[in-house]
Write an enzyme that holds these catalytic residues in place. Structure first.
Site, short mmCIF file in Angstrom:
data_model
loop_
_atom_site.label_atom_id
_atom_site.label_comp_id
_atom_site.label_asym_id
_atom_site.label_seq_id
_atom_site.Cartn_x
_atom_site.Cartn_y
_atom_site.Cartn_z
N ASP A 17 29.93 33.00 38.90
CA ASP A 17 29.22 31.79 39.36
C ASP A 17 28.97 30.84 38.19
O ASP A 17 28.45 29.74 38.37
CB ASP A 17 27.94 32.13 40.12
CG ASP A 17 26.96 32.96 39.31
OD1 ASP A 17 27.26 33.28 38.14
OD2 ASP A 17 25.87 33.28 39.83
N SER A 18 29.41 31.24 36.99
CA SER A 18 29.39 30.32 35.84
C SER A 18 30.25 29.10 36.12
O SER A 18 30.13 28.07 35.45
CB SER A 18 29.90 31.04 34.58
OG SER A 18 31.14 31.66 34.84
N ASP A 69 31.64 37.00 42.23
CA ASP A 69 30.19 36.99 41.97
C ASP A 69 29.45 36.58 43.23
O ASP A 69 29.78 35.55 43.83
CB ASP A 69 29.93 35.90 40.90
CG ASP A 69 29.04 36.39 39.79
OD1 ASP A 69 28.49 37.51 39.88
OD2 ASP A 69 28.88 35.64 38.80
N LYS A 109 30.09 41.23 42.66
CA LYS A 109 29.14 41.52 41.56
C LYS A 109 27.76 41.03 41.97
O LYS A 109 27.62 39.96 42.56
CB LYS A 109 29.59 40.84 40.26
CG LYS A 109 28.61 41.08 39.10
CD LYS A 109 29.20 40.72 37.75
CE LYS A 109 29.20 39.25 37.44
NZ LYS A 109 27.87 38.61 37.42
N GLU A 142 23.68 40.66 40.48
CA GLU A 142 22.77 40.71 39.32
C GLU A 142 21.50 41.49 39.68
O GLU A 142 20.91 41.26 40.74
CB GLU A 142 22.38 39.29 38.89
CG GLU A 142 23.53 38.51 38.27
CD GLU A 142 23.10 37.17 37.69
OE1 GLU A 142 21.89 36.91 37.52
OE2 GLU A 142 24.01 36.37 37.38
N GLU A 160 24.73 42.00 29.94
CA GLU A 160 24.79 40.69 29.28
C GLU A 160 23.59 40.46 28.36
O GLU A 160 22.44 40.78 28.71
CB GLU A 160 24.82 39.59 30.35
CG GLU A 160 24.79 38.18 29.73
CD GLU A 160 25.14 37.07 30.71
OE1 GLU A 160 25.39 37.36 31.90
OE2 GLU A 160 25.17 35.90 30.27
#
Ligand code: KIV
Length: 263
Positions: free
Chosen positions: A44-45, A83, A112, A114, A181
Site C-alpha cells: 500500500d506504499s 497488502d 499481508k 499489519e 519493519e
C-alpha cells in the site's frame, strides 16, 4: 526459467538463502523484476509513491485490487502478495470478506496484514479459510496517524518483549512468513531465530531471512525523502528527468522525429 515459489517453498527457505522481496505496482515493472525477485509485494506504499498521498492510510481495496491484477499479469511466474489496506480488516469477518474479494478478482497468492498479537485471531481465521497470510510487525505504516509518526521499534526491553510476543502470535496464527519493519537489528535477528517461518526485514538489519525494499526507493525514483535503511541502486529520478529534458529539447528544436523515426 526460475521456479515460482509457493507458501510451502517459502517456509522451507528458512535457514537457506535469503528471500528477495520487492514491491511492484504495475505490470511493466513487475515484468522487469520477475527475473530476480522471489516475491513481489503490491504494497500500500503505492498510495505514497504512485498516488502522491502523504501516507498509506487512505489506500482503498479497489486501488489494491487494480494494482495487484496488473502485477499478476506482468509477473505470472512470481509469488505475489497483496497488502490489505487500512480499514479492510477491523475484525475477522470483514477481513475474510475483503481477502476473498482479493482472491476472487486477482491472481494474488497471499495477502499481508499489519499487526501482531491484536491481529492473531484475524490471521488464524483467514488461514483456516484458505487464505495465505504474510504478517507484518514492528513499525506499522498504517498506524502512523495513531502513533503520531514513524518510529523505530525495539529500543527498550519492553518493546523488544512486545515484538517477540507479536512475532510468536503471528507465527502461531498460521502466517507463512512475516515482514519485520523498522526494528533494531539485534531484536529482528532474535525474532528470526525464534520463529519457524521466514522473517523478511525492511530496516531490520541483515540477521533475518530475507529483505524487502520499496522499488521506487531503491531505484532512486522517489526523491522526497530516503530513510536510512534504503540503499539506492540507481539514480532513477535523475536519469528520467535527464531523458525527458533531452526529449523536450529535441521536440522544441525539431530534432525529433528524425528520418529514422518517421513513416
Ligand atoms: O506497503 C509496503 O510497501 C510495505 C513494505 C514497506 C513492506 O508494506
Amino acid at each position: 526459467m526460475k521456479k515460482k515459489m509457493n507458501t510451502a517453498t517459502i517456509r522451507q527457505s528458512k535457514g537457506k538463502e535469503p528471500l528477495v522481496m520487492i514491491t511492484a505496482y504495475d505490470a511493466l515493472f513487475a515484468r522487469l523484476f520477475e527475473e530476480s525477485a522471489d516475491i513481489l509485494l503490491v504494497g500500500d506504499s503505492l498510495n505514497m509513491s504512485f498516488a502522491g498521498k502523504k501516507d498509506t492510510v487512505s489506500a482503498t481495496l479497489e486501488q489494491m485490487i487494480y494494482h495487484t491484477e496488473a502485477v499478476c499479469r506482468g509477473a505470472s511466474n512470481t509469488f505475489v502478495i497483496c497488502d490489505m489496506p487500512f480499514g479492510t480488516y477491523p475484525n475477522k469477518e470483514e477481513a475474510l470478506k475483503n481477502a476473498m474479494e482479493v482472491y476472487r478478482r486477482t491472481d494474488a497468492d497471499a495477502v499481508k496484514i499489519e499487526g501482531g498479537v491484536e491481529k492473531a485471531e484475524t490471521i488464524a481465521y483467514l488461514h483456516a479459510n484458505g487464505i495465505a497470510v504474510c504478517g507484518h510487525i514492528g513499525l506499522l505504516p498504517q498506524a502512523v496517524r495513531g502513533e503520531g509518526g514513524y518510529r523505530v521499534k525495539g529500543k527498550s526491553s519492553e518493546e523488544a518483549l512486545a515484538l517477540m510476543r507479536d512475532a510468536k502470535a503471528v507465527e502461531e496464527a498460521g502466517a507463512f512468513c512475516m515482514v519485520v519493519e523498522g526494528v533494531k537489528s539485534e531484536i529482528a535477528e532474535e525474532i528470526a531465530r525464534n520463529v519457524s517461518i521466514p522473517v523478511i526485514g525492511i530496516g531490520a538489519g541483515k540477521g533475518v531471512d530475507g529483505q524487502v525494499l520499496v522499488f521506487s526507493d531503491m531505484l532512486g525514483l522517489f526523491e522526497e525523502f530516503t530513510p536510512k535503511f534504503v540503499k539506492r541502486y540507481m539514480s532513477g529520478a535523475e536519469l528520467v528527468k535527464e531523458a525527458v529534458k533531452q526529449y523536450a529539447n529535441e521536440v522544441k528544436s525539431r530534432l525529433f522525429p528524425s528520418e529514422e523515426h518517421t513513416y
